[in-house]
Design a protein around this motif. Structure first.
Motif, PDB file in Angstrom:
ATOM      1  N   LEU A 283       0.829  -1.205   0.000  1.00 36.45           N
ATOM      2  CA  LEU A 283       0.000   0.000   0.000  1.00 36.45           C
ATOM      3  C   LEU A 283       0.863   1.255   0.000  1.00 36.45           C
ATOM      4  N   ILE A 284       1.927   1.239   0.795  1.00 35.51           N
ATOM      5  CA  ILE A 284       2.847   2.382   0.827  1.00 35.51           C
ATOM      6  C   ILE A 284       3.524   2.552  -0.531  1.00 35.51           C
ATOM      7  N   ALA A 285       3.948   1.424  -1.133  1.00 35.00           N
ATOM      8  CA  ALA A 285       4.588   1.493  -2.448  1.00 35.00           C
ATOM      9  C   ALA A 285       3.633   2.048  -3.497  1.00 35.00           C
ATOM     10  N   ALA A 286       2.370   1.635  -3.444  1.00 34.89           N
ATOM     11  CA  ALA A 286       1.387   2.139  -4.403  1.00 34.89           C
ATOM     12  C   ALA A 286       1.163   3.638  -4.222  1.00 34.89           C
ATOM     13  N   ALA A 287       1.096   4.087  -2.953  1.00 38.31           N
ATOM     14  CA  ALA A 287       0.912   5.523  -2.695  1.00 38.31           C
ATOM     15  C   ALA A 287       2.107   6.321  -3.196  1.00 38.31           C
ATOM     16  N   LEU A 288       3.312   5.790  -3.011  1.00 34.39           N
ATOM     17  CA  LEU A 288       4.508   6.467  -3.517  1.00 34.39           C
ATOM     18  C   LEU A 288       4.467   6.553  -5.040  1.00 34.39           C
ATOM     19  N   GLY A 289       4.103   5.451  -5.690  1.00 32.29           N
ATOM     20  CA  GLY A 289       4.042   5.459  -7.150  1.00 32.29           C
ATOM     21  C   GLY A 289       3.032   6.455  -7.679  1.00 32.29           C
ATOM     22  N   LEU A 290       1.855   6.508  -7.075  1.00 30.64           N
ATOM     23  CA  LEU A 290       0.831   7.454  -7.522  1.00 30.64           C
ATOM     24  C   LEU A 290       1.284   8.898  -7.319  1.00 30.64           C
ATOM     25  N   SER A 291       1.979   9.149  -6.205  1.00 30.90           N
ATOM     26  CA  SER A 291       2.474  10.510  -5.936  1.00 30.90           C
ATOM     27  C   SER A 291       3.524  10.921  -6.967  1.00 30.90           C
ATOM     28  N   LEU A 292       4.429  10.008  -7.300  1.00 30.65           N
ATOM     29  CA  LEU A 292       5.460  10.320  -8.303  1.00 30.65           C
ATOM     30  C   LEU A 292       4.828  10.563  -9.670  1.00 30.65           C
ATOM     31  N   ALA A 293       3.845   9.745 -10.027  1.00 29.17           N
ATOM     32  CA  ALA A 293       3.184   9.932 -11.317  1.00 29.17           C
ATOM     33  C   ALA A 293       2.454  11.273 -11.360  1.00 29.17           C
ATOM     34  N   GLY A 294       1.793  11.636 -10.259  1.00 33.79           N
ATOM     35  CA  GLY A 294       1.075  12.908 -10.212  1.00 33.79           C
ATOM     36  C   GLY A 294       1.991  14.110 -10.291  1.00 33.79           C
ATOM     37  N   ALA A 295       3.232  13.973  -9.787  1.00 30.63           N
ATOM     38  CA  ALA A 295       4.170  15.098  -9.823  1.00 30.63           C
ATOM     39  C   ALA A 295       4.466  15.542 -11.255  1.00 30.63           C
ATOM     40  N   GLY A 296       4.355  14.617 -12.203  1.00 32.26           N
ATOM     41  CA  GLY A 296       4.645  14.972 -13.594  1.00 32.26           C
ATOM     42  C   GLY A 296       3.660  15.950 -14.195  1.00 32.26           C
ATOM     43  N   TRP A 297       2.499  16.090 -13.583  1.00 29.10           N
ATOM     44  CA  TRP A 297       1.478  17.003 -14.111  1.00 29.10           C
ATOM     45  C   TRP A 297       1.533  18.372 -13.442  1.00 29.10           C
ATOM     46  N   ALA A 298       2.548  18.623 -12.617  1.00 29.38           N
ATOM     47  CA  ALA A 298       2.663  19.918 -11.936  1.00 29.38           C
ATOM     48  C   ALA A 298       2.845  21.037 -12.960  1.00 29.38           C
ATOM     49  N   PRO A 299       2.078  22.133 -12.840  1.00 25.57           N
ATOM     50  CA  PRO A 299       2.199  23.228 -13.806  1.00 25.57           C
ATOM     51  C   PRO A 299       3.392  24.140 -13.549  1.00 25.57           C
ATOM     52  N   ASN A 300       3.920  24.129 -12.333  1.00 25.56           N
ATOM     53  CA  ASN A 300       5.059  24.998 -12.012  1.00 25.56           C
ATOM     54  C   ASN A 300       5.877  24.368 -10.891  1.00 25.56           C
ATOM     55  N   LEU A 301       6.965  25.028 -10.537  1.00 28.76           N
ATOM     56  CA  LEU A 301       7.876  24.475  -9.542  1.00 28.76           C
ATOM     57  C   LEU A 301       7.283  24.438  -8.142  1.00 28.76           C
ATOM     58  N   TYR A 302       6.378  25.362  -7.838  1.00 29.55           N
ATOM     59  CA  TYR A 302       5.784  25.369  -6.506  1.00 29.55           C
ATOM     60  C   TYR A 302       4.898  24.142  -6.305  1.00 29.55           C
ATOM     61  N   VAL A 303       4.097  23.853  -7.317  1.00 29.79           N
ATOM     62  CA  VAL A 303       3.245  22.661  -7.235  1.00 29.79           C
ATOM     63  C   VAL A 303       4.115  21.401  -7.259  1.00 29.79           C
ATOM     64  N   LEU A 304       5.179  21.432  -8.067  1.00 34.02           N
ATOM     65  CA  LEU A 304       6.083  20.285  -8.109  1.00 34.02           C
ATOM     66  C   LEU A 304       6.700  20.040  -6.730  1.00 34.02           C
ATOM     67  N   GLY A 305       7.110  21.116  -6.063  1.00 31.57           N
ATOM     68  CA  GLY A 305       7.686  20.963  -4.725  1.00 31.57           C
ATOM     69  C   GLY A 305       6.702  20.325  -3.766  1.00 31.57           C
ATOM     70  N   GLY A 306       5.435  20.749  -3.838  1.00 28.64           N
ATOM     71  CA  GLY A 306       4.419  20.152  -2.978  1.00 28.64           C
ATOM     72  C   GLY A 306       4.189  18.689  -3.309  1.00 28.64           C
ATOM     73  N   ALA A 307       4.156  18.367  -4.604  1.00 29.65           N
ATOM     74  CA  ALA A 307       3.942  16.979  -5.022  1.00 29.65           C
ATOM     75  C   ALA A 307       5.117  16.098  -4.608  1.00 29.65           C
ATOM     76  N   VAL A 308       6.321  16.631  -4.730  1.00 30.68           N
ATOM     77  CA  VAL A 308       7.503  15.866  -4.341  1.00 30.68           C
ATOM     78  C   VAL A 308       7.528  15.661  -2.825  1.00 30.68           C
ATOM     79  N   ALA A 309       7.131  16.688  -2.064  1.00 30.46           N
ATOM     80  CA  ALA A 309       7.049  16.534  -0.606  1.00 30.46           C
ATOM     81  C   ALA A 309       6.031  15.460  -0.234  1.00 30.46           C
ATOM     82  N   LEU A 310       4.902  15.429  -0.971  1.00 29.02           N
ATOM     83  CA  LEU A 310       3.892  14.396  -0.737  1.00 29.02           C
ATOM     84  C   LEU A 310       4.463  13.010  -1.011  1.00 29.02           C
ATOM     85  N   ALA A 311       5.200  12.881  -2.115  1.00 31.79           N
ATOM     86  CA  ALA A 311       5.835  11.593  -2.416  1.00 31.79           C
ATOM     87  C   ALA A 311       6.828  11.213  -1.321  1.00 31.79           C
TER      88      ALA A 311
END
Length: 414
Positions: A283-311
């Motif tokens: 479950l943890i691995a799946a959550a990490l994978g989904l977070s990494l995949a979602g980071a690719g859709w970040a529109p800017n660096l601020y959102v990317l930073g938040g997505a990466v922190a979530l991952a």
């Protein structure tokens, strides 16, 4: 509820853990110091890259073999000569890279040989935690604390190297790394717990499948997947920041990953989990994978930073849980080796992920590259989740599906 303070209050815990951290700090200082020192002495980035690639390869790939020596002879007898040899090679490298003139092949060979002798202080400390702490809940907290501390060491190490390079030289950083690893290791093996036979634990006697070869399957697969994702992520962040015209932002985005990992690790260790570690890990691995995949859709660096922190919130919990499962399933005489396999998997995966990302960037859209970096984590979780789903749908007594109550009554540990 048992706290992190209870972990450090255990007899000999602070002394042993502190010694291990001193030695492990060298793993944050040695790679960068060696890279800069070899570059300075040879005048070639190619030579420096080759030397560090060989250093990393021999260090990572031979880690299980070195850990097997710890399991066989104990930390005191095996770690002491290992650390002395490793420190001596680092001091030789510090001497030959202080000034140009030493043939580059000699420097490269010495660097590769030094990597082969790297003492496995991390796996050894995780084995000693089991001897220090009789309660499983405390052991989980100790592994979380250990993982967060290690994360901080890898952040602190390069900063220390930067100070040394500014006021002395890269060769001085190599020498300091030698002093750190030797001091920490000698202090570690002098701890009473380092030469006391492991005490039997209740879960040692419990019926379980013991991995006597020291190669735990599920934890190694997930650790490899986590390493692949993280190795790819670092280069993808560099590419993303470059496309945004802000290459200097890479540092704080990756710092967000480390911060998220530290928070996730501390929270994971503080929670009293009712589900088994083997259930949580996919479950943890799946959550990490989904977070990494979602980071690719970040529109800017601020959102990317938040997505990466979530991952990052799932990184330390994934590795901590993998180490915990490896420890629980390994035979008593193969626990250090089992932890070393997990460590080897994540490090090898990181190198492979970086190489794969380097080949994909520029050929595919960045969002797709992020998704591909996330794929190993998702795939590693798939078989376990599918197996669990099939068990839950299988008819139980009276033709009813097997739910949580049925499984809880089948001897599952809380």
């Amino acid at each position: 509820m048992l706290s992190y303070a209870a972990v450090l209050r255990a007899p000999h815990a602070r002394r042993t853990f502190g010694a291990a951290l001193i030695g492990r700090l060298s793993y944050g200082t040695a790679p960068l110091s060696l890279l800069l020192a070899v570059k300075s002495a040879s005048g070639s980035f190619g030579a420096a890259g080759t030397a560090m690639a060989l250093f990393g390869a021999t260090s990572v790939l031979l880690s299980p073999a070195r850990a097997a020596l710890i399991d066989r002879y104990g930390p005191r007898r095996a770690l002491t000569p290992m650390a002395c040899g490793y420190a001596a090679l680092l001091l030789v490298l510090a001497a030959v890279t202080r000034h140009p003139g030493t043939p580059t092949p000699v420097i490269v060979a010495l660097t590769a040989t030094a990597g082969a002798g790297t003492p496995p202080l991390g796996p050894t400390m995780r084995t000693l935690w089991r001897q220090l702490l009789p309660e499983r809940e405390l052991l989980q907290r100790a592994y979380s604390l250990d993982g967060v501390a290690e994360e901080l060491l890898f952040v602190t190490g390069p900063v220390l190297v930067g100070v040394l390079v500014a006021y002395a030289s890269a060769a001085a950083g190599v020498a300091v790394s030698a002093v750190l690893v030797l001091t920490g290791t000698l202090a570690l093996v002098s701890s009473p717990v380092a030469h006391v036979p492991p005490a039997p634990r209740a879960d040692d006697a419990a019926p379980a499948v013991r991995v006597r070869a020291g190669l735990p399957g599920q934890p190694v697969v997930v650790a490899l997947a986590v390493g692949l994702g993280l190795g790819g992520l670092e280069l993808l962040v560099v590419a993303f920041a470059g496309h945004q015209g802000r290459p200097g932002a890479v540092a704080w985005v990756l710092a967000a990953l480390s911060a998220g990992s530290a928070v996730g690790g501390l929270v994971n260790g503080a929670v009293t989990w009712r589900s088994p570690a083997g259930t949580r890990l996919p479950l943890i691995a799946a959550a990490l994978g989904l977070s990494l995949a979602g980071a690719g859709w970040a529109p800017n660096l601020y959102v990317l930073g938040g997505a990466v922190a979530l991952a990052g919130l799932f990184v330390a919990p994934a590795l901590t849980t993998a180490y915990l499962i490896a420890d629980e399933t390994a035979a008593p005489n193969a626990r250090t080796r089992a932890g070393a396999w997990v460590n080897t998997a994540v490090n090898a995966g990181s190198s492979g992920g970086t190489a794969a990302a380097g080949m994909l960037i520029g050929r595919l859209p960045l969002a797709l590259c992020f998704a591909l970096a996330a794929a190993p984590a998702l795939l590693s979780a798939g078989p376990a989740l599918w197996s669990r789903s099939r068990i839950s749908r299988r008819p139980g007594p009276g033709g009813r599906p097997r739910g949580r109550r049925a499984r809880a009554g089948a001897g599952a540990r809380p």
